[in-house]
Scaffold this motif. Structure first.
Motif, PDB file in Angstrom:
ATOM      1  N   GLY A  51       0.708  57.744  80.659  1.00  0.00           N
ATOM      2  CA  GLY A  51       1.576  57.149  79.640  1.00  0.00           C
ATOM      3  C   GLY A  51       2.223  55.861  80.128  1.00  0.00           C
ATOM      4  O   GLY A  51       2.311  54.877  79.389  1.00  0.00           O
ATOM      5  N   ALA A  52       2.658  55.844  81.380  1.00  0.00           N
ATOM      6  CA  ALA A  52       3.273  54.650  81.956  1.00  0.00           C
ATOM      7  C   ALA A  52       2.252  53.516  82.058  1.00  0.00           C
ATOM      8  O   ALA A  52       2.571  52.351  81.784  1.00  0.00           O
ATOM      9  N   LYS A  53       1.023  53.850  82.445  1.00  0.00           N
ATOM     10  CA  LYS A  53      -0.031  52.827  82.529  1.00  0.00           C
ATOM     11  C   LYS A  53      -0.305  52.217  81.162  1.00  0.00           C
ATOM     12  O   LYS A  53      -0.464  51.002  81.036  1.00  0.00           O
ATOM     13  N   LYS A  54      -0.344  53.055  80.128  1.00  0.00           N
ATOM     14  CA  LYS A  54      -0.591  52.556  78.769  1.00  0.00           C
ATOM     15  C   LYS A  54       0.535  51.625  78.322  1.00  0.00           C
ATOM     16  O   LYS A  54       0.282  50.572  77.730  1.00  0.00           O
ATOM     17  N   LYS A  55       1.782  52.005  78.616  1.00  0.00           N
ATOM     18  CA  LYS A  55       2.914  51.153  78.249  1.00  0.00           C
ATOM     19  C   LYS A  55       2.857  49.826  78.986  1.00  0.00           C
ATOM     20  O   LYS A  55       3.132  48.769  78.413  1.00  0.00           O
ATOM     21  N   LEU A  56       2.510  49.877  80.269  1.00  0.00           N
ATOM     22  CA  LEU A  56       2.419  48.657  81.062  1.00  0.00           C
ATOM     23  C   LEU A  56       1.321  47.743  80.520  1.00  0.00           C
ATOM     24  O   LEU A  56       1.522  46.531  80.386  1.00  0.00           O
ATOM     25  N   MET A  57       0.167  48.318  80.213  1.00  0.00           N
ATOM     26  CA  MET A  57      -0.935  47.520  79.669  1.00  0.00           C
ATOM     27  C   MET A  57      -0.526  46.872  78.339  1.00  0.00           C
ATOM     28  O   MET A  57      -0.812  45.702  78.099  1.00  0.00           O
ATOM     29  N   LYS A  58       0.148  47.641  77.503  1.00  0.00           N
ATOM     30  CA  LYS A  58       0.596  47.131  76.209  1.00  0.00           C
ATOM     31  C   LYS A  58       1.566  45.964  76.404  1.00  0.00           C
ATOM     32  O   LYS A  58       1.477  44.939  75.735  1.00  0.00           O
ATOM     33  N   LYS A  59       2.480  46.125  77.366  1.00  0.00           N
ATOM     34  CA  LYS A  59       3.460  45.080  77.656  1.00  0.00           C
ATOM     35  C   LYS A  59       2.770  43.833  78.204  1.00  0.00           C
ATOM     36  O   LYS A  59       3.095  42.710  77.817  1.00  0.00           O
ATOM     37  N   GLN A  60       1.801  44.039  79.085  1.00  0.00           N
ATOM     38  CA  GLN A  60       1.080  42.902  79.657  1.00  0.00           C
ATOM     39  C   GLN A  60       0.286  42.169  78.587  1.00  0.00           C
ATOM     40  O   GLN A  60       0.234  40.939  78.577  1.00  0.00           O
ATOM     41  N   LEU A  61      -0.327  42.911  77.667  1.00  0.00           N
ATOM     42  CA  LEU A  61      -1.071  42.282  76.583  1.00  0.00           C
ATOM     43  C   LEU A  61      -0.147  41.482  75.672  1.00  0.00           C
ATOM     44  O   LEU A  61      -0.484  40.380  75.234  1.00  0.00           O
ATOM     45  N   LYS A  62       1.029  42.019  75.421  1.00  0.00           N
ATOM     46  CA  LYS A  62       2.003  41.324  74.581  1.00  0.00           C
ATOM     47  C   LYS A  62       2.404  40.000  75.228  1.00  0.00           C
ATOM     48  O   LYS A  62       2.447  38.968  74.576  1.00  0.00           O
ATOM     49  N   HIS A  63       2.687  40.051  76.546  1.00  0.00           N
ATOM     50  CA  HIS A  63       3.077  38.830  77.255  1.00  0.00           C
ATOM     51  C   HIS A  63       1.911  37.833  77.300  1.00  0.00           C
ATOM     52  O   HIS A  63       2.117  36.636  77.180  1.00  0.00           O
ATOM     53  N   GLN A  64       0.693  38.342  77.450  1.00  0.00           N
ATOM     54  CA  GLN A  64      -0.485  37.481  77.473  1.00  0.00           C
ATOM     55  C   GLN A  64      -0.658  36.800  76.122  1.00  0.00           C
ATOM     56  O   GLN A  64      -0.939  35.602  76.053  1.00  0.00           O
ATOM     57  N   ASP A  65      -0.477  37.565  75.040  1.00  0.00           N
ATOM     58  CA  ASP A  65      -0.591  36.998  73.687  1.00  0.00           C
ATOM     59  C   ASP A  65       0.442  35.909  73.468  1.00  0.00           C
ATOM     60  O   ASP A  65       0.156  34.868  72.872  1.00  0.00           O
ATOM     61  N   MET A  66       1.660  36.123  73.962  1.00  0.00           N
ATOM     62  CA  MET A  66       2.721  35.135  73.814  1.00  0.00           C
ATOM     63  C   MET A  66       2.383  33.878  74.618  1.00  0.00           C
ATOM     64  O   MET A  66       2.647  32.772  74.191  1.00  0.00           O
ATOM     65  N   ALA A  67       1.786  34.046  75.796  1.00  0.00           N
ATOM     66  CA  ALA A  67       1.413  32.905  76.625  1.00  0.00           C
ATOM     67  C   ALA A  67       0.277  32.112  75.977  1.00  0.00           C
ATOM     68  O   ALA A  67       0.231  30.901  76.078  1.00  0.00           O
ATOM     69  N   ASP A  68      -0.636  32.808  75.308  1.00  0.00           N
ATOM     70  CA  ASP A  68      -1.757  32.157  74.641  1.00  0.00           C
ATOM     71  C   ASP A  68      -1.291  31.307  73.466  1.00  0.00           C
ATOM     72  O   ASP A  68      -1.904  30.299  73.139  1.00  0.00           O
ATOM     73  N   VAL A  69      -0.198  31.718  72.815  1.00  0.00           N
ATOM     74  CA  VAL A  69       0.327  31.005  71.654  1.00  0.00           C
ATOM     75  C   VAL A  69       0.909  29.667  72.092  1.00  0.00           C
ATOM     76  O   VAL A  69       0.822  28.668  71.380  1.00  0.00           O
ATOM     77  N   ARG A  70       1.475  29.616  73.267  1.00  0.00           N
ATOM     78  CA  ARG A  70       2.108  28.383  73.765  1.00  0.00           C
ATOM     79  C   ARG A  70       1.059  27.411  74.070  1.00  0.00           C
ATOM     80  O   ARG A  70       0.648  26.498  74.048  1.00  0.00           O
TER      81      ARG A  70
END
Length: 70
Positions: A51-70
């Protein structure tokens, strides 16, 4: 932890009767919890880790998506 702290503490509470009938219930719950952790502890921890790994992956993907938008 259960054998050296929780169960001895529950036994002392039962012996002194500070919580009345509930003291023996606490001891029973402590012993039951210890058995469950002995029986299923590895499985439970593996579920927590997954569960912790899934949350971490989700958080990392969110941050990656935000970085891609910039």
């Amino acid at each position: 932890f259960f054998d050296f702290y929780i169960i001895p503490l529950a036994k002392k509470l039962a012996d002194c009767g500070v919580f009345g009938v509930a003291s023996s219930e606490y001891l029973s719950y402590a012993e039951r919890n210890r058995r469950e952790w002995a029986d299923r502890g590895r499985e439970i921890v593996a579920e927590y880790v997954e569960g912790a790994k899934k949350k971490l992956m989700k958080k990392q993907l969110k941050h990656q998506d935000m970085a891609d938008v910039r």
